[in-house]
Write an enzyme that holds these catalytic residues in place. Structure first.
Site, PDB file in Angstrom:
ATOM      1  CG  ASP A   1      48.009  49.618  50.078  1.00 27.66           C
ATOM      2  OD1 ASP A   1      49.087  49.711  49.498  1.00 27.66           O
ATOM      3  OD2 ASP A   1      46.904  49.813  49.523  1.00 27.66           O
TER       4      ASP A   1
ATOM      5  CD  GLU B   1      51.448  52.512  50.105  1.00 29.70           C
ATOM      6  OE1 GLU B   1      51.831  51.896  49.113  1.00 29.70           O
ATOM      7  OE2 GLU B   1      50.265  52.691  50.418  1.00 29.70           O
TER       8      GLU B   1
ATOM      9  CB  CYS C   1      52.551  36.244  45.963  1.00 30.12           C
ATOM     10  SG  CYS C   1      51.675  34.990  46.924  1.00 30.12           S
TER      11      CYS C   1
ATOM     12  CB  CYS D   1      54.614  31.623  46.999  1.00 25.86           C
ATOM     13  SG  CYS D   1      54.177  32.591  45.541  1.00 25.86           S
TER      14      CYS D   1
ATOM     15  CB  CYS E   1      49.926  34.323  43.277  1.00 25.13           C
ATOM     16  SG  CYS E   1      51.661  33.863  43.380  1.00 25.13           S
TER      17      CYS E   1
ATOM     18  CB  CYS F   1      51.164  29.937  45.710  1.00 22.55           C
ATOM     19  SG  CYS F   1      50.460  31.540  46.112  1.00 22.55           S
TER      20      CYS F   1
ATOM     21  CG  ASP G   1      43.985  48.278  47.818  1.00 20.40           C
ATOM     22  OD1 ASP G   1      44.910  48.479  47.002  1.00 20.40           O
ATOM     23  OD2 ASP G   1      42.851  48.781  47.715  1.00 20.40           O
TER      24      ASP G   1
HETATM   25 ZN    ZN Z   1      51.993  33.204  45.516  1.00 25.83          ZN
END
Ligand code: ZN
Length: 368
Positions: free
Chosen positions: A151, A238, A290, A293, A309, A312, A319
């Site tokens: 990244d 990316e 995330c 999850c 998140c 989760c 980053d």
């Molecule tokens: Zn998560």
């Protein structure tokens, strides 16, 4: 030659084939250089016009060079007129029988075809030697890590995740210091009276600083990209198009074209060393998802450096999370068998730079 051709072109006359010989009486200094140097200029000029008439959109009419731009000439090897003495560090060129002292960057064997001597606008001379040689293969390091996700950022140059965890690579500090000096020199140059001796001195200092920064940045990017290619079999990055638009003016001066250059280095080095280089689609949500999850946080703002998140409860460094998602893309690739030998020859040990490596890397952090 260019002047005469342009003249004929503007008058819509037929362009004559001109050879440099006809100017030798009027300009005796042309006899001082070797004939191939002049010959090559003629060929280049003819090619430039030919290209233009073939495709006017892509190739503009050739134009005059500024005296201060990069200057160069090319000469060909005939009957051993060009030689390199590796022991004495001398380059022999036509009309320069006593040889020119050079700083050799690497040894080579093979037949010398031609040499291009150039002078950059900061007053340094370079000789590029074209040789014909066998297609030697380079030794490839076995990758330690299956995949790697990168990244790119403004705060840190890059955040990298591979089989061993995540780490951040800082922007080289010396580049920032150099850019400050650059700004000062720019100011000083613009204050000087145009055409004065002091102005020329200031221009040279500025050109040198530009060249220094550009070389230092390339050096950093080459070392970093080589290290990453050596270590990983699959490298995922990316699309930087979107990020480019988000750059602020200050950030632009720091990262400059560094990202684009870095990706191009990774791409061709991957090809050289038999690695897989993947650039994900610009719509791939590497930052918002995330990695644990898969929850997508739609309202993640650009300046949210960390986030929690809702799916989760994991705390994410923006980053690091993005680089892990890119890493996971790489892991998802079917097994690629590494090649045993790379495509091209690399520098010999003789050619390794004497200065210590200046790649500045951040400390490793554990993968979340
Ligand atoms: Zn998560």
């Amino acid at each position: 030659m260019l002047n005469e051709k342009l003249h004929a072109y503007k008058k819509k006359e037929r362009m004559q084939r001109i050879t440099p010989t006809k100017y030798k009486d009027e300009f005796p200094f042309l006899r001082e250089v070797d004939s191939f140097a002049l010959c090559n200029v003629q060929l280049q000029l003819e090619k430039a016009f030919k290209d233009h008439f073939r495709n006017r959109k892509q190739f503009n009419l050739p134009k005059f060079k500024k005296k201060r731009d990069k200057q160069s000439y090319t000469t060909n090897n005939v009957h051993n007129s060009i030689r390199v003495d590796f022991e004495k560090g001398l380059l022999y060129l036509p009309k320069l029988r006593e040889g020119v002292k050079i700083e050799l960057h690497r040894r080579f064997d093979g037949k010398i075809k031609s040499v291009t001597v150039s002078r950059t606008n900061d007053g340094k001379y370079f000789a590029s030697i074209l040789i014909e040689t066998e297609n030697r293969r380079n030794k490839v390091v076995e990758p330690k890590s299956k995949a790697c996700g990168i990244d790119l950022g403004l705060e840190h140059f890059a955040t990298v995740t591979n089989d061993f965890g995540s780490y951040k690579v800082e922007h080289p500090k010396y580049l920032r210091r150099c850019e400050e000096r650059l700004k000062r020199l720019q100011k000083s140059f613009s204050k000087k009276q145009k055409g004065s001796k002091n102005s020329e001195k200031a221009r040279l200092r500025l050109a040198r600083q530009h060249a220094y920064i550009s070389n230092a940045r390339s050096d950093f990017l080459h070392k970093l990209s080589k290290a990453i290619i050596d270590e990983n079999q699959v490298v995922v990055v990316e699309d930087i198009g979107v990020k480019g638009l988000l750059k602020t003016r200050l950030a632009k001066s720091v990262s400059d074209s560094g990202w684009a250059k870095f990706l191009s280095y990774l791409k061709y080095k991957a090809e050289w060393y038999g690695r897989t280089f993947i650039q994900v689609d610009r719509f791939f949500p590497s930052s918002k998802v995330c990695h644990r999850c898969g929850h997508k946080k739609e309202d993640l703002a650009l300046n949210d450096r960390t986030w929690c998140c809702p799916g989760c409860g994991e705390n994410h460094d923006r980053d690091v999370n993005a680089s892990i998602n890119l890493y996971l893309v790489g892991l998802g690739r079917p097994e690629v068998k590494p090649v045993e030998r790379a495509l091209v020859d690399d520098r010999s040990p003789h050619g390794l730079p004497k200065k210590p490596s200046r790649v500045e890397t951040g400390s490793s952090t554990a993968k979340g």
